[in-house]
Scaffold this active site. Structure first.
Site, PDB file in Angstrom:
ATOM      1  N   LYS A 292       0.887  -1.177   0.000  1.00 22.71           N
ATOM      2  CA  LYS A 292       0.000   0.000   0.000  1.00 22.71           C
ATOM      3  C   LYS A 292       0.920   1.221   0.000  1.00 22.71           C
ATOM      4  O   LYS A 292       1.241   1.801   1.044  1.00 22.71           O
ATOM      5  CB  LYS A 292      -0.909  -0.042   1.231  1.00 22.71           C
ATOM      6  CG  LYS A 292      -2.060   0.965   1.167  1.00 22.71           C
ATOM      7  CD  LYS A 292      -3.073   0.686   2.257  1.00 22.71           C
ATOM      8  CE  LYS A 292      -4.078   1.814   2.419  1.00 22.71           C
ATOM      9  NZ  LYS A 292      -4.908   2.074   1.248  1.00 22.71           N
TER      10      LYS A 292
HETATM   11  C1  LIG Z   1      -6.547   0.058  -3.923  1.00 20.02           C
HETATM   12  C2  LIG Z   1      -7.243  -0.429  -2.694  1.00 20.02           C
HETATM   13  N1  LIG Z   1      -7.799  -1.645  -2.717  1.00 20.02           N
HETATM   14  C3  LIG Z   1      -8.450  -2.139  -1.653  1.00 20.02           C
HETATM   15  C4  LIG Z   1      -8.565  -1.413  -0.484  1.00 20.02           C
HETATM   16  C5  LIG Z   1      -9.284  -1.982   0.694  1.00 20.02           C
HETATM   17  O1  LIG Z   1      -8.361  -2.335   1.689  1.00 20.02           O
HETATM   18  P1  LIG Z   1      -8.763  -2.315   3.220  1.00 20.02           P
HETATM   19  O2  LIG Z   1      -9.990  -3.119   3.346  1.00 20.02           O
HETATM   20  O3  LIG Z   1      -7.595  -2.918   3.915  1.00 20.02           O
HETATM   21  O4  LIG Z   1      -8.970  -0.896   3.599  1.00 20.02           O
HETATM   22  C6  LIG Z   1      -7.999  -0.138  -0.417  1.00 20.02           C
HETATM   23  C7  LIG Z   1      -8.071   0.661   0.792  1.00 20.02           C
HETATM   24  O5  LIG Z   1      -7.168   0.672   1.557  1.00 20.02           O
HETATM   25  C8  LIG Z   1      -7.311   0.354  -1.544  1.00 20.02           C
HETATM   26  O6  LIG Z   1      -6.769   1.569  -1.530  1.00 20.02           O
END
Ligand SMILES: Cc1ncc(COP(=O)(O)O)c(C=O)c1O
Length: 313
Positions: A156
């Site tokens: 991330k």
């Molecule tokens: C590109 C992306 N995909 C999926 C998610 C969902 O991840 P999470 O459930 O850990 O927030 C996020 C958010 O963080 C994201 O930015």
């Protein structure tokens, strides 16, 4: 919605005033996108507040940093304790928590060796990310998600969100609330900031992480809840057109939580209303997060702050 400021920000182990949490314009991160970050929610409970899946988020921060060879000088326990201290010190819940590790001010070359690593955690009120109660109108983006072995989708990283911005801006300009990115082979990947699930004939499907999707913590929570409720869940590659003929489609994410999708490319999903399975999973998710159902999977970290009113979009 502009950021609602709080009093303190955690910086490298100390709480500093919000206004002093600044960096120099020549910091490595500004030029090369060298940051990894998290988004976490703290929910109001009947008797206080609790952070949802705090260790899992902080572990993903450490994993993202590892992929980018960033050695964070904090352990998982220290990062979790830092977030709890911050929330209790600011006294603001429900809130969104944003930890970020970045390469700071040092050298200007692409090599990050001479730029110090800084870790910050901020928290602030943040309401619904995907507006509307009847479901979102979304589109398939003309932009693909990151190709494998280019930008690592499992990290991330701040830089990945240039791709997310392209997807999201295009969707908004064309009158949609969000865009769905396909992977480099044209298979469904994820929203610009959310994972995606479909329901067809009572079975849940979501793309595997190998389709350039982030390993969402909410995705994992929904997989766990769905199995607990007795649904069959299949992680498999999904062709785009399956979205159009699904009975239900919904996004998952820390910001988006569990958000039903009403239409895709103006094709109505099911009967255009949030589906029964989406509702059942959402009820369980929000019930646990808000302390109204048992924390049966051990997902909550309590914080000593009495919750105010939830913030709405
Ligand atoms: C590109 C992306 N995909 C999926 C998610 C969902 O991840 P999470 O459930 O850990 O927030 C996020 C958010 O963080 C994201 O930015």
């Amino acid at each position: 919605m502009p950021i609602q400021t709080t009093s303190k920000i955690w910086h490298n182990g100390n709480l500093i005033p919000w206004e002093q949490a600044t960096i120099h314009v020549m910091s490595h991160v500004i030029h090369y996108g060298s940051s990894v970050f998290e988004g976490i929610r703290c929910y109001g409970q009947p008797h206080g507040s609790a952070v949802f899946r705090l260790p899992e988020h902080m572990q993903r921060l450490l994993d993202s940093a590892k992929i980018y060879r960033m050695e964070l000088p904090f352990t998982l326990e220290e990062l979790c304790a830092g977030a709890v201290d911050l929330i209790e010190s600011n006294g603001v819940t429900p809130c969104y928590i944003r930890p970020i590790a970045l390469r700071g001010y040092g050298e200007i070359g692409v090599s990050p060796k001479g730029s110090p690593i800084e870790v910050y955690i901020a928290n602030f009120p943040w309401g619904k990310y995907i507006a509307g109660h009847g479901g979102a109108d979304v589109c398939i983006s003309s932009w693909n998600r990151l190709a494998p072995n280019t930008m690592p989708a499992l990290a991330k990283a701040g830089a990945n969100y240039m791709n997310s911005q392209l997807i999201h801006m295009e969707a908004e300009i064309n009158g949609y609330q969000e865009g769905i990115g396909l992977d480099v082979n044209g298979l469904v990947s994820e929203g610009s900031g959310e994972n995606i699930f479909i329901v067809r004939n009572g079975v849940l499907y979501t793309p595997p992480l190998s389709n350039s999707a982030l390993s969402g913590i909410t995705r994992d929570s929904v997989l766990t809840i769905a199995r607990h409720l007795g649904f069959t869940v299949i992680e498999q590659a999904l062709p785009r057109e399956l979205l159009y003929i699904a009975d239900e489609v919904f996004f998952t994410g820390t910001a988006a939580e569990v958000s039903p999708i009403r239409s895709i490319d103006r094709i109505v999903v099911g009967d255009g209303k949030p589906g029964e399975i989406t509702k059942k999973i959402g009820d369980e998710f929000f019930g646990i997060a808000n302390g109204l159902k048992p924390d049966r999977f051990g997902w909550l970290t309590p914080v000593k702050v009495n919750a105010g009113e939830p913030v709405t979009a």
